[in-house]
Design a protein around this motif. Sequence first.
Motif, PDB file in Angstrom:
ATOM      1  N   HIS A 170      22.056  34.300 -48.950  1.00  0.00           N
ATOM      2  CA  HIS A 170      20.972  34.233 -48.575  1.00  0.00           C
ATOM      3  C   HIS A 170      20.058  33.163 -48.774  1.00  0.00           C
ATOM      4  CE1 HIS A 170      20.162  34.888 -53.100  1.00  0.00           C
ATOM      5  NE2 HIS A 170      18.824  34.664 -52.637  1.00  0.00           N
ATOM      6  N   ARG A 171      20.245  32.139 -49.552  1.00  0.00           N
ATOM      7  CA  ARG A 171      19.451  30.956 -49.585  1.00  0.00           C
ATOM      8  C   ARG A 171      20.093  30.017 -48.473  1.00  0.00           C
ATOM      9  NH1 ARG A 171      20.297  31.630 -55.053  1.00  0.00           N
ATOM     10  NH2 ARG A 171      22.463  30.626 -54.935  1.00  0.00           N
ATOM     11  N   SER A 172      21.278  30.151 -47.882  1.00  0.00           N
ATOM     12  CA  SER A 172      21.694  29.154 -46.718  1.00  0.00           C
ATOM     13  C   SER A 172      21.172  29.958 -45.490  1.00  0.00           C
ATOM     14  CB  SER A 172      23.237  29.235 -46.538  1.00  0.00           C
ATOM     15  OG  SER A 172      23.672  30.417 -46.512  1.00  0.00           O
ATOM     16  N   LEU A 173      20.734  31.297 -45.456  1.00  0.00           N
ATOM     17  CA  LEU A 173      19.847  31.782 -44.259  1.00  0.00           C
ATOM     18  C   LEU A 173      18.724  31.364 -44.382  1.00  0.00           C
ATOM     19  CD1 LEU A 173      19.463  34.041 -42.384  1.00  0.00           C
ATOM     20  CD2 LEU A 173      19.000  35.524 -44.237  1.00  0.00           C
ATOM     21  N   ASP A 174      18.012  31.004 -45.395  1.00  0.00           N
ATOM     22  CA  ASP A 174      16.618  30.514 -45.519  1.00  0.00           C
ATOM     23  C   ASP A 174      16.506  29.084 -44.831  1.00  0.00           C
ATOM     24  OD1 ASP A 174      15.465  32.841 -46.146  1.00  0.00           O
ATOM     25  OD2 ASP A 174      15.396  32.121 -48.388  1.00  0.00           O
ATOM     26  N   ASN A 175      17.628  28.378 -45.627  1.00  0.00           N
ATOM     27  CA  ASN A 175      17.650  26.983 -45.106  1.00  0.00           C
ATOM     28  C   ASN A 175      17.921  26.722 -43.618  1.00  0.00           C
ATOM     29  OD1 ASN A 175      19.670  24.502 -44.452  1.00  0.00           O
ATOM     30  ND2 ASN A 175      18.494  24.032 -46.734  1.00  0.00           N
ATOM     31  N   THR A 176      18.926  27.549 -42.915  1.00  0.00           N
ATOM     32  CA  THR A 176      19.286  27.522 -41.585  1.00  0.00           C
ATOM     33  C   THR A 176      18.081  27.687 -40.736  1.00  0.00           C
ATOM     34  OG1 THR A 176      21.527  27.907 -41.972  1.00  0.00           O
ATOM     35  CG2 THR A 176      20.833  28.395 -39.826  1.00  0.00           C
ATOM     36  N   THR A 177      17.260  28.828 -40.964  1.00  0.00           N
ATOM     37  CA  THR A 177      16.052  29.264 -40.072  1.00  0.00           C
ATOM     38  C   THR A 177      15.289  28.346 -40.184  1.00  0.00           C
ATOM     39  OG1 THR A 177      15.207  30.567 -41.786  1.00  0.00           O
ATOM     40  CG2 THR A 177      16.612  31.676 -40.149  1.00  0.00           C
ATOM     41  N   ALA A 178      14.896  27.559 -41.250  1.00  0.00           N
ATOM     42  CA  ALA A 178      13.994  26.398 -41.257  1.00  0.00           C
ATOM     43  C   ALA A 178      14.573  25.349 -40.636  1.00  0.00           C
ATOM     44  CB  ALA A 178      13.745  26.023 -43.018  1.00  0.00           C
ATOM     45  N   ARG A 179      15.742  24.739 -40.703  1.00  0.00           N
ATOM     46  CA  ARG A 179      16.043  23.721 -39.891  1.00  0.00           C
ATOM     47  C   ARG A 179      16.078  23.878 -38.619  1.00  0.00           C
ATOM     48  NH1 ARG A 179      21.012  20.466 -42.375  1.00  0.00           N
ATOM     49  NH2 ARG A 179      20.299  20.141 -44.311  1.00  0.00           N
ATOM     50  N   LEU A 180      16.089  25.273 -37.848  1.00  0.00           N
ATOM     51  CA  LEU A 180      16.027  25.739 -36.633  1.00  0.00           C
ATOM     52  C   LEU A 180      14.410  25.763 -35.929  1.00  0.00           C
ATOM     53  CD1 LEU A 180      18.612  28.315 -36.266  1.00  0.00           C
ATOM     54  CD2 LEU A 180      18.689  26.304 -35.007  1.00  0.00           C
ATOM     55  N   GLY A 181      13.618  25.441 -36.968  1.00  0.00           N
ATOM     56  CA  GLY A 181      12.180  25.374 -36.895  1.00  0.00           C
ATOM     57  C   GLY A 181      11.454  26.795 -36.695  1.00  0.00           C
ATOM     58  N   LEU A 182      12.152  27.729 -37.259  1.00  0.00           N
ATOM     59  CA  LEU A 182      11.504  29.193 -37.275  1.00  0.00           C
ATOM     60  C   LEU A 182      10.534  29.277 -38.095  1.00  0.00           C
ATOM     61  CD1 LEU A 182      14.379  31.611 -36.964  1.00  0.00           C
ATOM     62  CD2 LEU A 182      13.056  30.712 -35.164  1.00  0.00           C
ATOM     63  N   PRO A 183       9.228  29.755 -37.768  1.00  0.00           N
ATOM     64  CA  PRO A 183       7.951  29.604 -38.734  1.00  0.00           C
ATOM     65  C   PRO A 183       8.062  30.688 -39.616  1.00  0.00           C
ATOM     66  CG  PRO A 183       7.516  30.846 -36.636  1.00  0.00           C
ATOM     67  CD  PRO A 183       9.019  30.212 -36.476  1.00  0.00           C
ATOM     68  N   HIS A 184       9.361  31.497 -40.074  1.00  0.00           N
ATOM     69  CA  HIS A 184       9.228  32.695 -40.942  1.00  0.00           C
ATOM     70  C   HIS A 184      10.548  32.622 -41.693  1.00  0.00           C
ATOM     71  CE1 HIS A 184      10.941  34.020 -37.165  1.00  0.00           C
ATOM     72  NE2 HIS A 184      11.639  34.636 -37.848  1.00  0.00           N
ATOM     73  N   THR A 185      10.470  33.344 -42.705  1.00  0.00           N
ATOM     74  CA  THR A 185      11.825  33.608 -43.499  1.00  0.00           C
ATOM     75  C   THR A 185      12.302  35.067 -42.857  1.00  0.00           C
ATOM     76  OG1 THR A 185      10.508  34.427 -45.376  1.00  0.00           O
ATOM     77  CG2 THR A 185      11.150  32.326 -45.403  1.00  0.00           C
ATOM     78  N   VAL A 186      13.690  35.226 -43.141  1.00  0.00           N
ATOM     79  CA  VAL A 186      14.288  36.428 -42.578  1.00  0.00           C
ATOM     80  C   VAL A 186      14.771  37.066 -43.883  1.00  0.00           C
ATOM     81  CG1 VAL A 186      16.220  37.209 -41.324  1.00  0.00           C
ATOM     82  CG2 VAL A 186      15.258  35.027 -40.440  1.00  0.00           C
ATOM     83  N   THR A 187      14.523  38.389 -43.812  1.00  0.00           N
ATOM     84  CA  THR A 187      14.833  39.264 -44.868  1.00  0.00           C
ATOM     85  C   THR A 187      16.443  39.614 -44.826  1.00  0.00           C
ATOM     86  OG1 THR A 187      12.828  40.329 -45.244  1.00  0.00           O
ATOM     87  CG2 THR A 187      14.341  41.466 -46.289  1.00  0.00           C
TER      88      THR A 187
END
Length: 361
Positions: A170-187
């Motif tokens: 789940h931490r790598s999910l947050d890291n990846t979406t941030a690196r892709l420039g998504l303005p939100h976290t994913v549950t």
Amino acid sequence: MTGWLIRLSLVAAAIVMALLPMSAPLVERYYSRAAYPALQHLVTTGSNLVPIALLDVLIAGAVVLVVMAYSRAARAPRGQRLRRTGRTTATFVAGGCALYVGFLLCWGLNYRRQPVSAWLDFDEARVTPEAARDLASTAARELGRLRGEIPAWLPDRHRELADTTRNALHRSLDNTTARLGLPHTVTPGRLKFTLLDLYFTRAGVSGMTDPFFLETMAASNLLPWERPAVVAHEWAHLAGFARESEAAFVGWLICMRGDGGAQYSGWMDLFLRTLRSLNRGEQQAVMKTLTAAVMADLDAMARRTERDQVRWVSVAAWRTYDSYLRANRVDGGVRNYNEVVRLVLGTRFSSDWKPALRPAR
């Protein structure tokens, strides 16, 4: 009269939603990056509280409702049976249309967002046969390196691995979406097993994202090293990447940010997809570079497929899914799965597999 008006309105709404041209940039801005993330957090947080797959409850309830309704129509007085059967059919058609509209609003509109290549530093000129061979060789080397570093796989206990996989990724999910420039976290979705498991294992389906309750489901016969990549793929769907190629691409990035087991799982998934893009001679040459431990894992996967998969069920399932993807405007249907290789080859990465984004205009 009111009942028929409601039914017709639902049918009309479904037809309009299916055929209405939508601007991909507007869908991206107002749905995929605004409305959907808030909805995903709310719905997945709720469905995570329930240990069973809520989609199973929905399907079971629908089957019971259909059987009861048509049984009641069949027991009607002889002169009324045809009319009641027609009314029941019209009600279920309208109900199906309502489900379709709900599908689009809950998740399905993500099929109409901008492609991920629109905001990556992506260049079609990088997609060459030579680059594909290099990627396959890189994957083979990484598999050999990682397989020698990770401990022996844990026993395949469903509940324990479900918890372990979620905690590790789940931490790598947050890291990846941030690196892709998504303005939100994913549950992240709680990994669940489903009453559809018999179908999954016989058809060769590894996992599924429930588009109504936004929950994550996986087949029970996944081997331990397959599960992180499957979960990451389904979490990418939860992040709003509806196209299979994009979910596979983002899922691979999630695995690259994870521990050794997750990285091994991600490289295994990408290796097999890349292998399909090579000719037979190239495939044989790459396979000869794999270590004995990696070959043993591949053999275990092949034995599982031979044991569980039923060819006619698999063919029927993939033809149905192909039609579903095309109906949702995915060019190429199920061939979209293998477009992940094109995405990886065409995207510019830094040394730690961080994807470069397209410069803002």
